[in-house]
Design a protein around this motif. Structure first.
Motif, PDB file in Angstrom:
ATOM      1  N   THR A 141       0.867  -1.177   0.000  1.00 22.66           N
ATOM      2  CA  THR A 141       0.000   0.000   0.000  1.00 22.66           C
ATOM      3  C   THR A 141       0.907   1.232   0.000  1.00 22.66           C
ATOM      4  N   THR A 144       3.221   1.089   2.929  1.00 21.54           N
ATOM      5  CA  THR A 144       4.255   0.059   3.038  1.00 21.54           C
ATOM      6  C   THR A 144       5.197   0.023   1.837  1.00 21.54           C
ATOM      7  N   ARG A 213      -3.936   2.662   2.435  1.00 20.17           N
ATOM      8  CA  ARG A 213      -4.723   1.648   3.147  1.00 20.17           C
ATOM      9  C   ARG A 213      -6.179   2.105   3.286  1.00 20.17           C
ATOM     10  N   VAL A 229      -8.239  -5.464   8.234  1.00 19.65           N
ATOM     11  CA  VAL A 229      -6.878  -5.419   7.701  1.00 19.65           C
ATOM     12  C   VAL A 229      -5.987  -6.248   8.612  1.00 19.65           C
ATOM     13  N   PRO A 231      -2.136  -8.030   9.378  1.00 22.13           N
ATOM     14  CA  PRO A 231      -0.703  -7.932   9.043  1.00 22.13           C
ATOM     15  C   PRO A 231      -0.225  -9.209   8.376  1.00 22.13           C
ATOM     16  N   ASP A 242       0.048  -5.498   4.196  1.00 27.80           N
ATOM     17  CA  ASP A 242      -1.365  -5.484   4.560  1.00 27.80           C
ATOM     18  C   ASP A 242      -2.131  -6.523   3.760  1.00 27.80           C
ATOM     19  N   THR A 243      -2.904  -7.344   4.462  1.00 27.07           N
ATOM     20  CA  THR A 243      -3.843  -8.260   3.828  1.00 27.07           C
ATOM     21  C   THR A 243      -5.254  -7.746   4.109  1.00 27.07           C
TER      22      THR A 243
END
Length: 250
Positions: A141, A144, A213, A229, A231, A242-243
């Motif tokens: 994102t 990140t 995000r 969300v 980790p 991010d998942t």
């Protein structure tokens, strides 16, 4: 236009990123699915590429694979001949049936606008019953993203299925020339060897989408999902990713 890796160079894909290296990653996705939908059985993967994740996930779930590239479909079928493959764009694919889970991996990075993301999310929604799960794993994102240079590659005898007489090495250079827009660039340089002496070099540009995000969460909520969300901490990835996990509203 799709990058060369998914068209003219698709036959070399598993020499760049081999199925064996996805065991840890796919195991994390399997656990995430089971943690949130314990009885999940049927999974639709959008943008399944060469089938590397599915090669592991099919041990746990009944996988149906879809991808925009017919060349990548052929590559994945050789690896996963036991799975159903459907050629189609994640932005408008409609199979006509629902699944317990829709899984979207790094192919989502090639969606570079919010309208594209909403179209993909509409596809996910259309293939889930109420309460169904969409699991989305972008490479990064806005928060990140890191510029990087990475090298790698494999010899043909070390991959599944084997490609005797072939080898590939690559350098990828990832950077963001305009932090004010919603894209970044990964430029790849490939060295391809066939036989003992013939080596050729090619370059290949990949333009990727980059969103905060909060944008991901807002778009998923707009598309009809309740969002969490999670980790994602992978041993081969610097930092935490991010998942995005969404349950289709009932």
């Amino acid at each position: 236009m799709q990058p060369l890796l998914y068209t003219d160079l698709a036959e070399w894909f598993h020499l760049l990123t081999r199925p064996e290296d996805y065991a840890e990653e796919a195991g994390m996705y399997a656990r995430a699915i089971r943690d949130t939908v314990p009885g999940a059985r049927e999974v639709l993967e959008l943008g399944s590429g060469g089938g590397n994740n599915a090669w592991h996930l099919k041990r746990h779930f009944q996988m149906t694979l879809s991808d925009l590239s017919p060349q990548m479909i052929r590559v994945s079928r050789r690896l996963n001949p036991d799975l159903e493959h459907i050629e189609g764009d994640m932005r408008n694919l409609r199979i006509g049936r629902t699944f317990d889970v829709v899984f979207v991996h790094d192919a989502v990075m090639y969606l570079t606008g919010e309208d594209d993301l909403l179209a993909m999310l509409a596809t996910a929604n259309a293939h889930l019953a109420p309460g169904g799960l969409v699991l989305i794993q972008p490479d990064c994102t806005k928060e990140t993203f890191r510029e990087s240079a990475v090298s790698g590659g494999h010899d043909g005898g070390d991959v599944t299925p084997p490609q005797p007489g072939r080898a590939l090495r690559y350098l990828s250079w990832t950077y963001d020339p305009d932090p004010g827009d919603t894209t970044f660039i990964s430029d790849f340089a490939y060295l391809l060897r066939e036989g003992t002496h013939s080596v050729r070099g090619l370059t290949d540009r990949h333009i990727n989408g980059l969103f905060p995000r909060a944008t991901w969460v807002a778009l998923m909520e707009h598309a009809g999902f309740d969002v969490t969300v999670r980790p994602f901490d992978h041993s081969e990835v610097e930092g935490v990713m991010d998942t995005f996990v969404g349950h289709k509203r009932r």
